[in-house]
Write an enzyme that holds these catalytic residues in place. Structure first.
Site, PDB file in Angstrom:
ATOM      1  N   CYS A 151       0.791  -1.049   0.127  1.00 25.62           N
ATOM      2  CA  CYS A 151      -0.304  -0.075  -0.156  1.00 25.62           C
ATOM      3  C   CYS A 151       1.079   1.208  -0.244  1.00 25.62           C
ATOM      4  O   CYS A 151       1.718   1.870   1.192  1.00 25.62           O
ATOM      5  CB  CYS A 151      -1.122   0.183   1.001  1.00 25.62           C
ATOM      6  SG  CYS A 151      -1.769   1.286   1.401  1.00 25.62           S
ATOM      7  N   CYS A 155      -0.592   4.227   2.280  1.00 28.81           N
ATOM      8  CA  CYS A 155      -0.451   4.063   3.749  1.00 28.81           C
ATOM      9  C   CYS A 155       1.462   4.260   4.060  1.00 28.81           C
ATOM     10  O   CYS A 155       1.694   4.447   4.784  1.00 28.81           O
ATOM     11  CB  CYS A 155      -0.407   2.595   4.689  1.00 28.81           C
ATOM     12  SG  CYS A 155      -1.856   2.012   3.596  1.00 28.81           S
ATOM     13  N   ASP A 156       2.155   3.813   3.372  1.00 27.77           N
ATOM     14  CA  ASP A 156       3.396   3.952   3.448  1.00 27.77           C
ATOM     15  C   ASP A 156       4.377   4.022   3.048  1.00 27.77           C
ATOM     16  O   ASP A 156       5.758   4.862   3.151  1.00 27.77           O
ATOM     17  CB  ASP A 156       4.104   2.070   3.049  1.00 27.77           C
ATOM     18  CG  ASP A 156       3.013   0.582   4.060  1.00 27.77           C
ATOM     19  OD1 ASP A 156       2.878   1.275   5.677  1.00 27.77           O
ATOM     20  OD2 ASP A 156       3.350  -0.090   4.123  1.00 27.77           O
TER      21      ASP A 156
END
Ligand code: NAP
Length: 298
Positions: free
Chosen positions: A131, A134-135
């Site tokens: 992701c 997200c990261d």
């Protein structure tokens, strides 16, 4: 009866179903075992949902949940494990309890497909991510790679090019599967390097990822120095937990047509988890409404 309708999954299909059912005056429970919002919550940008010129996946799913919550839908963070037909009512057994209801809507979506190489598990959370939203920020100013050739991979590479110094986009063919607009855009960005006709053979690094070994069609290998690898190679269903009572096809999708009806009366499948040709945000929302209205009529 605990609820009129139990919905399994709080992604686009499940939340849409809950909004329709709650507005019809039904008592609704949503069971979710991971994050609220489903797959789209991890999408950097949505530009093809009617009514929104552009919206982040996270904001889109937050709005959906807000709407469901305002209508009085109950959400439990619990994993549905088995659906049983008891004639007049169904029961959904979960990790922590059991709920009786008139109808069930399965909207479990799909999960990230893994590359399937040995090193992938070893570097998961140590450089390998599924992701970019997200990261991605963890790799600010660094070099990363994305693998895949669909909308998710190409959109993520574009997003990461704004955060990272350099982005390699590794794809096993020489043409992308994503929308034309995206493939044109990705080719025009100066800090994205395309690595085409290539597959990832191995990952290297002391404790955390530092290099990716790729092999091209001619059999030549190359080492790409990168601190992060975003694996965006498609999705797979995870419905096996229901397989003893709900019919699945050979790929694991729940067998259900456009009416979202499964083999069990009063149990519906909505969104990406069912057999269907087009898996999009719009079709997930459409299924959610179809399944909810049918469930409301029981
Ligand atoms: P996808 O469209 O299925 O693409 C998966 C990509 O990964 C393909 O390019 C495929 O290569 C490659 N791939 C598959 N297995 C691989 C492996 N083992 N090793 C290397 N490469 C592999 O998946 P997606 O991008 O996640 O999208 C899924 C669905 O969601 C699509 O319908 C997409 O349109 C939709 N989506 C929509 C939006 C949006 O509307 N905003 C955003 C993201 C995704 P090949 O091309 O060679 O098969």
């Amino acid at each position: 009866m605990d609820y009129d309708i139990v919905i399994i999954g709080a992604g686009t299909a499940g939340l849409t179903a809950s909004i329709y059912a709650a507005r019809a005056g039904k008592k609704v429970l949503i069971l979710e075992n991971e994050g609220i919002g489903g797959q789209i919550a991890t999408s950097p940008k949505v530009e093809n949902y009617p009514g929104f010129l552009e919206i982040s996946g996270m904001e889109f799913s937050d709005k959906l949940y807000e709407q469901a919550d305002a209508l009085g839908v109950t959400l439990e963070l619990d994993k549905a494990e088995k659906i049983t037909d008891n004639g007049e009512y169904k029961t959904v057994k979960t990790e922590y309890g059991e709920y009786s209801c008139k109808a069930v809507i399965i909207a479990t979506g799909v999960k990230h497909r893994h590359l399937g190489i040995d090193a992938e598990e070893r570097y998961m959370g140590r450089g390998v991510s599924y992701c970019a939203v997200c990261d991605g920020a963890f790799y600010k100013g660094q070099t990363v790679a994305v693998v895949g050739g669909g909308n998710s991979a190409v959109q993520s590479a574009i997003m990461l090019s704004n955060i990272c110094e350099k982005v390699y986009l590794i794809h096993r063919r020489d043409t992308f599967r994503c929308e034309n607009k995206l493939s044109e855009e990705v080719k025009s960005i100066s800090n994205i390097e395309l690595v085409l006709d290539s597959v990832i053979k191995d990952l290297e690094g002391e404790g955390k990822l530092s290099a990716i070994i790729v092999e091209n069609k001619a059999g030549e290998t190359k080492k790409i120095e990168a601190a992060g690898l975003f694996v965006l190679v498609g999705q797979i269903p995870e419905n096996s937990t229901f397989a003893d009572t709900i019919s699945l096809d050979e790929s694991g999708y729940i067998i259900a047509g456009e009416d979202c009806k499964t083999n069990m009366d009063g149990v519906f499948a909505a969104g990406d988890c069912r057999t269907k040709a087009i898996r999009q945000l719009t079709t997930a929302a459409s299924d959610g409404s179809v399944a909810a209205l049918a469930a409301c009529n029981l």
